[in-house]
Motif scaffolding. Structure first.
Motif, mmCIF file in Angstrom:
data_model
loop_
_atom_site.group_PDB
_atom_site.id
_atom_site.type_symbol
_atom_site.label_atom_id
_atom_site.label_comp_id
_atom_site.label_asym_id
_atom_site.label_seq_id
_atom_site.Cartn_x
_atom_site.Cartn_y
_atom_site.Cartn_z
ATOM 1 N N VAL A 206 -40.801 88.134 2.292
ATOM 2 C CA VAL A 206 -41.948 88.157 3.196
ATOM 3 C C VAL A 206 -43.165 88.716 2.456
ATOM 4 C CG1 VAL A 206 -40.566 88.412 5.294
ATOM 5 C CG2 VAL A 206 -41.429 90.445 4.124
ATOM 6 N N LYS A 207 -44.333 88.301 2.926
ATOM 7 C CA LYS A 207 -45.597 88.863 2.459
ATOM 8 C C LYS A 207 -46.291 89.445 3.684
ATOM 9 C CE LYS A 207 -46.156 85.560 -1.328
ATOM 10 N NZ LYS A 207 -47.071 84.596 -1.989
ATOM 11 N N VAL A 208 -46.737 90.696 3.573
ATOM 12 C CA VAL A 208 -47.334 91.380 4.718
ATOM 13 C C VAL A 208 -48.695 91.925 4.323
ATOM 14 C CG1 VAL A 208 -46.936 93.039 6.565
ATOM 15 C CG2 VAL A 208 -44.987 92.076 5.341
ATOM 16 N N TYR A 209 -49.702 91.642 5.146
ATOM 17 C CA TYR A 209 -51.081 92.025 4.834
ATOM 18 C C TYR A 209 -51.752 92.672 6.044
ATOM 19 C CZ TYR A 209 -50.559 88.572 1.064
ATOM 20 O OH TYR A 209 -50.121 87.863 -0.011
ATOM 21 N N GLY A 210 -52.681 93.573 5.771
ATOM 22 C CA GLY A 210 -53.697 93.944 6.740
ATOM 23 C C GLY A 210 -53.411 95.100 7.657
ATOM 24 N N ALA A 211 -52.196 95.656 7.681
ATOM 25 C CA ALA A 211 -51.905 96.747 8.604
ATOM 26 C C ALA A 211 -52.631 98.027 8.173
ATOM 27 C CB ALA A 211 -50.407 96.979 8.687
ATOM 28 N N ASP A 212 -52.905 98.878 9.150
ATOM 29 C CA ASP A 212 -53.647 100.102 8.861
ATOM 30 C C ASP A 212 -52.838 101.111 8.048
ATOM 31 O OD1 ASP A 212 -55.821 99.176 10.163
ATOM 32 O OD2 ASP A 212 -55.765 100.567 11.840
ATOM 33 N N VAL A 213 -51.540 101.247 8.357
ATOM 34 C CA VAL A 213 -50.756 102.333 7.760
ATOM 35 C C VAL A 213 -49.578 101.801 6.950
ATOM 36 C CG1 VAL A 213 -49.481 104.460 8.198
ATOM 37 C CG2 VAL A 213 -51.417 103.847 9.674
ATOM 38 N N ASN A 214 -48.634 101.108 7.598
ATOM 39 C CA ASN A 214 -47.434 100.614 6.925
ATOM 40 C C ASN A 214 -47.382 99.095 7.001
ATOM 41 O OD1 ASN A 214 -46.034 103.370 6.745
ATOM 42 N ND2 ASN A 214 -46.323 103.140 8.953
ATOM 43 N N GLN A 215 -47.242 98.446 5.864
ATOM 44 C CA GLN A 215 -47.002 97.008 5.947
ATOM 45 C C GLN A 215 -45.598 96.759 6.511
ATOM 46 O OE1 GLN A 215 -49.780 95.448 5.537
ATOM 47 N NE2 GLN A 215 -50.725 97.286 4.678
ATOM 48 N N ILE A 216 -44.609 97.566 6.083
ATOM 49 C CA ILE A 216 -43.267 97.526 6.659
ATOM 50 C C ILE A 216 -42.822 98.964 6.912
ATOM 51 C CG2 ILE A 216 -40.828 97.025 6.231
ATOM 52 C CD1 ILE A 216 -41.658 94.559 4.724
ATOM 53 N N LEU A 217 -42.306 99.229 8.109
ATOM 54 C CA LEU A 217 -41.801 100.554 8.469
ATOM 55 C C LEU A 217 -40.348 100.436 8.919
ATOM 56 C CD1 LEU A 217 -42.033 103.565 9.143
ATOM 57 C CD2 LEU A 217 -43.027 102.911 11.358
ATOM 58 N N ALA A 224 -30.197 99.006 6.002
ATOM 59 C CA ALA A 224 -31.328 98.085 6.060
ATOM 60 C C ALA A 224 -31.681 97.672 4.644
ATOM 61 C CB ALA A 224 -32.531 98.740 6.736
ATOM 62 N N SER A 225 -32.312 96.513 4.496
ATOM 63 C CA SER A 225 -32.722 96.074 3.167
ATOM 64 C C SER A 225 -34.057 95.349 3.236
ATOM 65 C CB SER A 225 -31.667 95.153 2.547
ATOM 66 O OG SER A 225 -31.561 93.945 3.275
ATOM 67 N N VAL A 226 -34.862 95.576 2.206
ATOM 68 C CA VAL A 226 -36.118 94.845 1.996
ATOM 69 C C VAL A 226 -36.051 94.283 0.587
ATOM 70 C CG1 VAL A 226 -38.631 94.976 1.911
ATOM 71 C CG2 VAL A 226 -37.375 96.437 3.513
ATOM 72 N N SER A 227 -36.161 92.966 0.448
ATOM 73 C CA SER A 227 -35.993 92.362 -0.866
ATOM 74 C C SER A 227 -36.979 91.224 -1.081
ATOM 75 C CB SER A 227 -34.555 91.842 -1.032
ATOM 76 O OG SER A 227 -34.235 90.930 -0.004
ATOM 77 N N GLY A 232 -49.531 93.504 0.813
ATOM 78 C CA GLY A 232 -50.924 93.385 0.420
ATOM 79 C C GLY A 232 -51.773 94.523 0.935
ATOM 80 N N LYS A 233 -53.073 94.294 0.932
ATOM 81 C CA LYS A 233 -54.038 95.344 1.257
ATOM 82 C C LYS A 233 -53.932 95.749 2.722
ATOM 83 C CE LYS A 233 -57.794 92.123 2.374
ATOM 84 N NZ LYS A 233 -58.024 92.547 3.753
ATOM 85 N N SER A 240 -57.665 106.659 4.774
ATOM 86 C CA SER A 240 -56.508 107.454 4.396
ATOM 87 C C SER A 240 -55.475 106.600 3.681
ATOM 88 C CB SER A 240 -55.882 108.089 5.644
ATOM 89 O OG SER A 240 -55.471 107.084 6.547
ATOM 90 N N LEU A 241 -54.388 107.242 3.265
ATOM 91 C CA LEU A 241 -53.323 106.530 2.569
ATOM 92 C C LEU A 241 -52.686 105.475 3.456
ATOM 93 C CD1 LEU A 241 -51.438 109.491 0.851
ATOM 94 C CD2 LEU A 241 -52.825 107.764 -0.285
ATOM 95 N N SER A 242 -52.251 104.392 2.859
ATOM 96 C CA SER A 242 -51.399 103.439 3.568
ATOM 97 C C SER A 242 -50.277 103.030 2.616
ATOM 98 C CB SER A 242 -52.185 102.224 4.055
ATOM 99 O OG SER A 242 -52.579 101.433 2.969
ATOM 100 N N TYR A 243 -49.241 102.394 3.171
ATOM 101 C CA TYR A 243 -47.999 102.226 2.433
ATOM 102 C C TYR A 243 -47.525 100.780 2.464
ATOM 103 C CZ TYR A 243 -48.169 107.228 3.207
ATOM 104 O OH TYR A 243 -48.584 108.523 3.265
ATOM 105 N N GLY A 244 -46.867 100.361 1.396
ATOM 106 C CA GLY A 244 -46.229 99.061 1.381
ATOM 107 C C GLY A 244 -44.974 99.083 2.230
ATOM 108 N N VAL A 245 -43.993 99.928 1.828
ATOM 109 C CA VAL A 245 -42.770 100.117 2.603
ATOM 110 C C VAL A 245 -42.597 101.601 2.873
ATOM 111 C CG1 VAL A 245 -40.287 99.751 2.732
ATOM 112 C CG2 VAL A 245 -41.696 98.166 1.430
ATOM 113 N N SER A 246 -42.392 101.968 4.135
ATOM 114 C CA SER A 246 -42.035 103.326 4.510
ATOM 115 C C SER A 246 -40.628 103.329 5.062
ATOM 116 C CB SER A 246 -43.001 103.891 5.566
ATOM 117 O OG SER A 246 -44.289 104.076 5.033
ATOM 118 N N ALA A 247 -39.787 104.217 4.535
ATOM 119 C CA ALA A 247 -38.443 104.406 5.080
ATOM 120 C C ALA A 247 -38.374 105.850 5.575
ATOM 121 C CB ALA A 247 -37.388 104.155 4.021
ATOM 122 N N VAL A 248 -38.289 106.015 6.889
ATOM 123 C CA VAL A 248 -38.396 107.323 7.517
ATOM 124 C C VAL A 248 -37.081 107.668 8.224
ATOM 125 C CG1 VAL A 248 -39.646 108.702 9.209
ATOM 126 C CG2 VAL A 248 -40.861 106.992 7.864
#
Length: 255
Positions: A206-217, A224-227, A232-233, A240-248
């Motif tokens: 997947v390609k994910v763009y434009g979210a304010d904080v996490n592209q994937i949370l 779980a897996s992200v591959s 993107g931006k 403030s900081l934003s993240y590509g992948v957050s695992a919480v």
């Protein structure tokens, strides 16, 4: 096979500018488990909620796009929420490497149930970070009914105090998103894809763009897996900081 259907069968059109959210919702409500997305751009006026066991699969991340047209703020454009049920408190402190859990009152659980142990004393970095927990997941070894203890399939990963530890039975989602571009409307979504209380959730190509904080949370998930994915931006107004992948507060996550 009604469990595998194209979203086009429910009225979506990837070559016009009309809202395709009703078509995705109709497919979900019809019980389709694998929703196929043909080539095109599909506009979503609302966030898409994947209930348990649903997969969305495009034919190409470059040629299958889910694009937000939302007019108001929301948490995630594509999300899946499991649930949790509070169990009785521990009757004694849980020792690291323990294989049995003892409770103050009886429970009914079945083999394979997922339990989340949370030490509330150290469970959050601050009051605004309630998703951040100190603890671990475990799996029930055998079915139990009206008993005050149960065995783990494995062992406790940490020592936890009875006075401040909560046990939650997790009713997880089991979803997948693959071969798509997720394009959020800038400033309207904090997250592109969010999975909460999940198990065996997969995000691939997947390609994910434009979210304010996490592209994937990935939040409070077990397995779980992200591959093969790209992030993107974030929205241009975010300082403030934003993240590509957050695992919480998650366990057994592969990125």
């Amino acid at each position: 096979d009604n469990s595998i259907r194209s979203v086009v069968d429910y009225g979506a059109n990837g070559s016009d500018l009309l809202d395709d959210y009703p078509a995705f919702l109709a497919a979900i409500n019809a019980g389709v488990k694998k929703i196929i997305v043909p080539e095109g751009t599909y506009y979503l006026s609302q966030a898409l909620n994947l209930s348990d066991g649903i997969s969305i699969e495009g034919i190409s991340a470059e040629r299958c796009i889910l694009k937000s047209t939302a007019s108001s703020s929301d948490d995630a454009l594509v999300f899946a929420n499991g649930s949790r049920t509070l169990l009785p408190n521990l009757s004694t402190n849980l020792a690291e490497n323990a294989t049995t859990v003892s409770l103050v009152s009886t429970v009914s659980l079945k083999r394979g149930d997922i339990i989340m142990f949370v030490d509330t004393l150290n469970g959050s970095f601050n009051s605004s970070r309630t998703a951040y927990t100190n603890g671990f997941f475990a799996v029930v070894k055998d079915s139990v009914s009206a008993l005050t203890s149960f065995a783990l399939n494995g062992y406790a990963l940490a020592a936890l105090p009875s006075a401040t530890t909560q046990l939650w039975k997790i009713t997880p989602t089991n979803t997948s998103v693959s071969n798509l571009t997720i394009d959020t409307k800038e400033t309207h979504y904090s997250t592109g894809i969010r999975i909460t209380h999940g198990n065996l959730n997969k995000i691939n190509n997947v390609k994910v763009y434009g979210a304010d904080v996490n592209q994937i949370l990935i939040e409070r998930c077990f397995n779980a897996s992200v591959s093969n994915s790209m992030f993107g931006k974030h929205a241009p107004d975010v300082a403030s900081l934003s993240y590509g992948v957050s695992a919480v507060s998650s366990q057994d996550v592969t990125i």
